[in-house]
Write a protein that holds these residues in place. Sequence first.
Motif, PDB file in Angstrom:
ATOM      1  N   ASP A  91       0.836  -1.213   0.000  1.00 43.86           N
ATOM      2  CA  ASP A  91       0.000   0.000   0.000  1.00 43.86           C
ATOM      3  C   ASP A  91       0.864   1.254   0.000  1.00 43.86           C
ATOM      4  O   ASP A  91       0.523   2.269  -0.617  1.00 43.86           O
ATOM      5  N   GLU A  92       1.992   1.167   0.705  1.00 47.09           N
ATOM      6  CA  GLU A  92       2.903   2.331   0.758  1.00 47.09           C
ATOM      7  C   GLU A  92       3.450   2.649  -0.636  1.00 47.09           C
ATOM      8  O   GLU A  92       3.552   3.814  -1.014  1.00 47.09           O
ATOM      9  N   TYR A  93       3.801   1.594  -1.366  1.00 47.74           N
ATOM     10  CA  TYR A  93       4.331   1.822  -2.720  1.00 47.74           C
ATOM     11  C   TYR A  93       3.250   2.408  -3.633  1.00 47.74           C
ATOM     12  O   TYR A  93       3.482   3.370  -4.358  1.00 47.74           O
ATOM     13  N   ARG A  94       2.047   1.836  -3.600  1.00 46.91           N
ATOM     14  CA  ARG A  94       0.986   2.307  -4.489  1.00 46.91           C
ATOM     15  C   ARG A  94       0.527   3.719  -4.155  1.00 46.91           C
ATOM     16  O   ARG A  94       0.008   4.447  -4.995  1.00 46.91           O
ATOM     17  N   ALA A  95       0.745   4.126  -2.881  1.00 48.45           N
ATOM     18  CA  ALA A  95       0.414   5.500  -2.504  1.00 48.45           C
ATOM     19  C   ALA A  95       1.294   6.503  -3.232  1.00 48.45           C
ATOM     20  O   ALA A  95       0.918   7.667  -3.409  1.00 48.45           O
ATOM     21  N   LEU A  96       2.486   6.065  -3.657  1.00 43.58           N
ATOM     22  CA  LEU A  96       3.385   6.959  -4.393  1.00 43.58           C
ATOM     23  C   LEU A  96       2.798   7.336  -5.752  1.00 43.58           C
ATOM     24  O   LEU A  96       3.240   8.297  -6.377  1.00 43.58           O
ATOM     25  N   PHE A  97       1.810   6.551  -6.222  1.00 43.29           N
ATOM     26  CA  PHE A  97       1.184   6.816  -7.517  1.00 43.29           C
ATOM     27  C   PHE A  97      -0.205   7.434  -7.340  1.00 43.29           C
ATOM     28  O   PHE A  97      -1.072   7.305  -8.209  1.00 43.29           O
ATOM     29  N   SER A  98      -0.425   8.080  -6.211  1.00 40.23           N
ATOM     30  CA  SER A  98      -1.756   8.630  -5.934  1.00 40.23           C
ATOM     31  C   SER A  98      -2.173   9.692  -6.938  1.00 40.23           C
ATOM     32  O   SER A  98      -3.369   9.895  -7.187  1.00 40.23           O
ATOM     33  N   GLU A  99      -1.209  10.381  -7.528  1.00 43.14           N
ATOM     34  CA  GLU A  99      -1.562  11.419  -8.500  1.00 43.14           C
ATOM     35  C   GLU A  99      -2.021  10.830  -9.833  1.00 43.14           C
ATOM     36  O   GLU A  99      -2.559  11.533 -10.684  1.00 43.14           O
TER      37      GLU A  99
END
Length: 564
Positions: A91-99
Amino acid sequence: MRRKKKNASLSAKTVRSTIQSCILFGLVVQIVALSFYAVNLTRQYIKTTGTTVKQVRMSVKHSTDSASYARQVMEVYRGLTEEERRKVGTDEYRALFSEVDTTTKGGSYDVLVNMLEGTLSFHTQNDISDIYVAMYDEDTSAMVYIVDPEEPPDRLMPGDWEAVNREEMLRFLSTKDDDEVLYDIGWTKNYGLLCTVGVPIRDNGEIVSFMLADIALENILEGMAEFSLGLTVVLVLVTALIAWLQTRHIRKSLVEPINMIARASNDFAEDRSGKTTHFADLDIHTGDEIEHLAKTMADMESSLYEYGNNLIRVTKEKERIGTELELAKKIQASMLPNIFPPFPERTEFDIYASMTPAKEVGGDFYDFFLIDDDHLGLVMADVSGKGVPAALFMMASKILLKNYAMTGNSPSKVLEQTNAQICKNNEQEMFVTVWFGILEISTGRITAANAGHEYPIIKKTDGDFELFKDKHGFVVGGMDGMKYKDYKLTLEKGDVLFLYTDGVAEATNAKNELFGTDRLLTALNNSKTADPKVLLENVKSAVDEFAGEAEQFDDLTMLGIILK
């Protein structure tokens, strides 16, 4: 006595040699057959899947801005640190692609997921296990997922990645031909024997992502085991039968025929009478290489005579084929409206169209026809492929479109009916992109539908030619049950509608550069006050000047209409 002993020795040697040869031949046949079985079946899978990913790529290209979405994902990915990339899947990694937008209804991600889900469900029976959009990153030797239609929680989100073979990655990235079907076959821990098939998605000539599909090849291994067992049994039986037949017939089918051929050879060498039937007169029917040798020698005697006759026949055949192709070209040209002005009594509009095939005959076509006194049907279409097959498919498509249009149905309904009819018997898996519109002459209103075709171009009275980016549907003939949507636009007096096929924008020069829509718009605007005929001639001249000595790769088809 010596001669009989010699013949018996030859018989024994032949039997032993036959058994040994059959065993060796059986092994070779088994290896070759298994290899051919695996290669042929794999090629069939790759061909079928390649057609699918090409069709999906074409639909994606005209349905949403997938290129910009892929660039956005890759921009975020390439900005990550090595430590951040190692957290992939969390989840932490995918949060980096929130934009990167994955939630907006009707957004690029939503459109791509829905389209790929529909395609995957339709092709599951063809052993396609997954179809997705991804991009290879050369710096990290990774495949970065852009869109994956798998159901959660198996779905890979934009930015998720996995390591790939660098050599195969570079082969994918170095492709120059957009129509080349790329593939990579390998053994994976998670999926077993897997074949990944893909085609590039470009933006301004640059590869921004790939349309990829995975095929599970486990059934090939299972089939090879069954095939090998059956082939082994057959080879054993055949070996025994051949050995028995050789022992029984060796004298009759080998020794005497060889002596007959030797005598005929001696007679042929000494004959000065011009006789040409020394070997033809031999009565040899052994059914093996000996009979073949006798026939070959007989053929040699008459080769000069046959050569002369064959040369005459070949010349006539080439002339016949050339004549038939020329006739096919004339027939195709006669199928398209080619008398201008086509409606001399109608002064409300001026229309002109042209089609220049890349080969003797082509797959592009245009059409226009009065549905009634106040409605004019307009068609611009491009069949997949070129040459005679495309021309035949083009004629069938043109007839179907016009017949359904004359019933008074809307453009979307006409495309749906045409698609349904073509899909009933489309074993060659050909398809056609179509722009179809109906002009209400009295008001200038156009109702149109687009089945994967190029954007139309419109010029208002005091303006420039500009692309009209309408909504695209799937190609006609690509998949049964497709639905299409109508849209409307209005032409005022003096407005111009320009339709074309991709052969215009994708014309290439000796440097392999595309003519492109920008040059097309420039060519149109350089003569924007001209009538449709002059307008099309000027565009053709601009394309020819750009292409230079380069061979015409695709059909060039255009149509222009102006309201008066």
